[in-house]
Design an enzyme around this catalytic site. Structure first.
Site, PDB file in Angstrom:
ATOM      1  N   TYR A 159       0.834  -1.200   0.000  1.00 19.94           N
ATOM      2  CA  TYR A 159       0.000   0.000   0.000  1.00 19.94           C
ATOM      3  C   TYR A 159       0.873   1.256   0.000  1.00 19.94           C
ATOM      4  CZ  TYR A 159      -3.462   3.416   1.660  1.00 19.94           C
ATOM      5  OH  TYR A 159      -4.275   4.516   1.801  1.00 19.94           O
ATOM      6  N   LYS A 163       1.226   4.381  -2.847  1.00 25.51           N
ATOM      7  CA  LYS A 163       0.957   5.786  -2.541  1.00 25.51           C
ATOM      8  C   LYS A 163       2.195   6.648  -2.808  1.00 25.51           C
ATOM      9  CE  LYS A 163      -3.307   5.324  -1.493  1.00 25.51           C
ATOM     10  NZ  LYS A 163      -4.336   5.899  -2.403  1.00 25.51           N
TER      11      LYS A 163
END
Length: 263
Positions: A159, A163
């Site tokens: 994740y 990002k």
């Protein structure tokens, strides 16, 4: 020099803004805030029922909106959406997912699921809408990164990588589309009370630990991200591009969770 009417700096009258992920959470609050500032909002979401509900909320408040079903994992749909709404003044996209596992426990299917939604779809949205906005004289593209683009913890590797990748995509797009008047920025929230963080919220110890990391001693609410979106979509940010706007309650500014004595 023409005088600036600062009372209208944040107004979006006669402009269309596309909000992808507008059927719930941060996207829904952003859509409502944009409409409140005069924009006609295209509320796009995979779940059309959620988009319809957002449109209804906007209509009840006297705003203008329409719903649009979009699967950001379908390249043809993304390209068609960019063609259809390429004359909009701004694009906002919030769709993301997470699988909280240490890297050694990740499956490649889980890796692909997170990367495809968080990173690949962002790439497709930015480049297709960027191209259309550039052809029409400019626009603003606003993505949602995270504090995890800067700081991590166990179980957040994939994740966090997506990002951080989005931040770099935005910077590159800002450089490539800037000469045509297209601005590209990201908002980086801290921990927000949304369906994506339900697993944490359900664990009191985990929830409280995150709350203490904020300068305010609490999590943020989805509506607290909406102002950043309005700012980046409006003329108030006309010279802002390639930037990451932190809306994290001080999470990335404060060193540690202990307040030492002053003397």
């Amino acid at each position: 020099m023409t005088a600036v009417d600062y009372s209208k700096l944040f107004r979006l009258d006669a402009r269309t803004v596309v909000v992808i992920g507008g059927g719930s959470g941060i996207g829904r609050e952003s859509a409502q805030a944009l409409a409140a500032h005069g924009a006609h909002v295209v509320v796009a979401d995979l779940k059309i029922e959620g988009a319809d509900e957002t449109v209804q909320l906007i209509a009840e408040a006297g705003g203008s909106a329409e719903s649009f079903q979009l699967n950001v994992l379908d390249d043809a749909e993304v390209e068609a959406a960019a063609e259809r709404f390429g004359t909009a003044s701004a694009l906002v996209f919030t769709a993301a997912t997470n699988v909280r596992k240490r890297m050694e426990d990740y499956t490649l299917d889980e890796f692909d699921r997170v990367v495809n939604l968080n990173m690949r779809s962002s790439f497709q949205l930015i480049r297709h809408f960027g191209k259309r906005f550039a052809a029409n004289g400019g626009g603003s593209i606003i993505g949602f990164a995270s504090i995890r683009a800067q700081v991590v913890e166990p179980g957040q590797g994939v994740y966090a990588a997506t990002k951080a990748g989005l931040v770099q995509l935005a910077k590159t797009a800002a450089a490539e589309f800037g000469p045509q008047g297209v601005r590209v920025n990201v908002v980086a929230p801290g921990v927000v009370e949304t369906p994506l963080t339900a697993q944490i919220k359900a664990n009191p110890e985990w929830y409280d630990a995150y709350a203490k990391k904020s300068a305010f001693g609490r999590w943020s609410r989805p509506e607290e991200l909406a102002g950043a979106v309005v700012y980046l979509a409006s003329d108030a940010s006309s010279f802002v591009t390639g930037s990451t706007l932190m809306v994290d309650g001080g999470w990335t500014a404060i060193d540690g969770r202990f307040t030492p004595p002053a003397s």
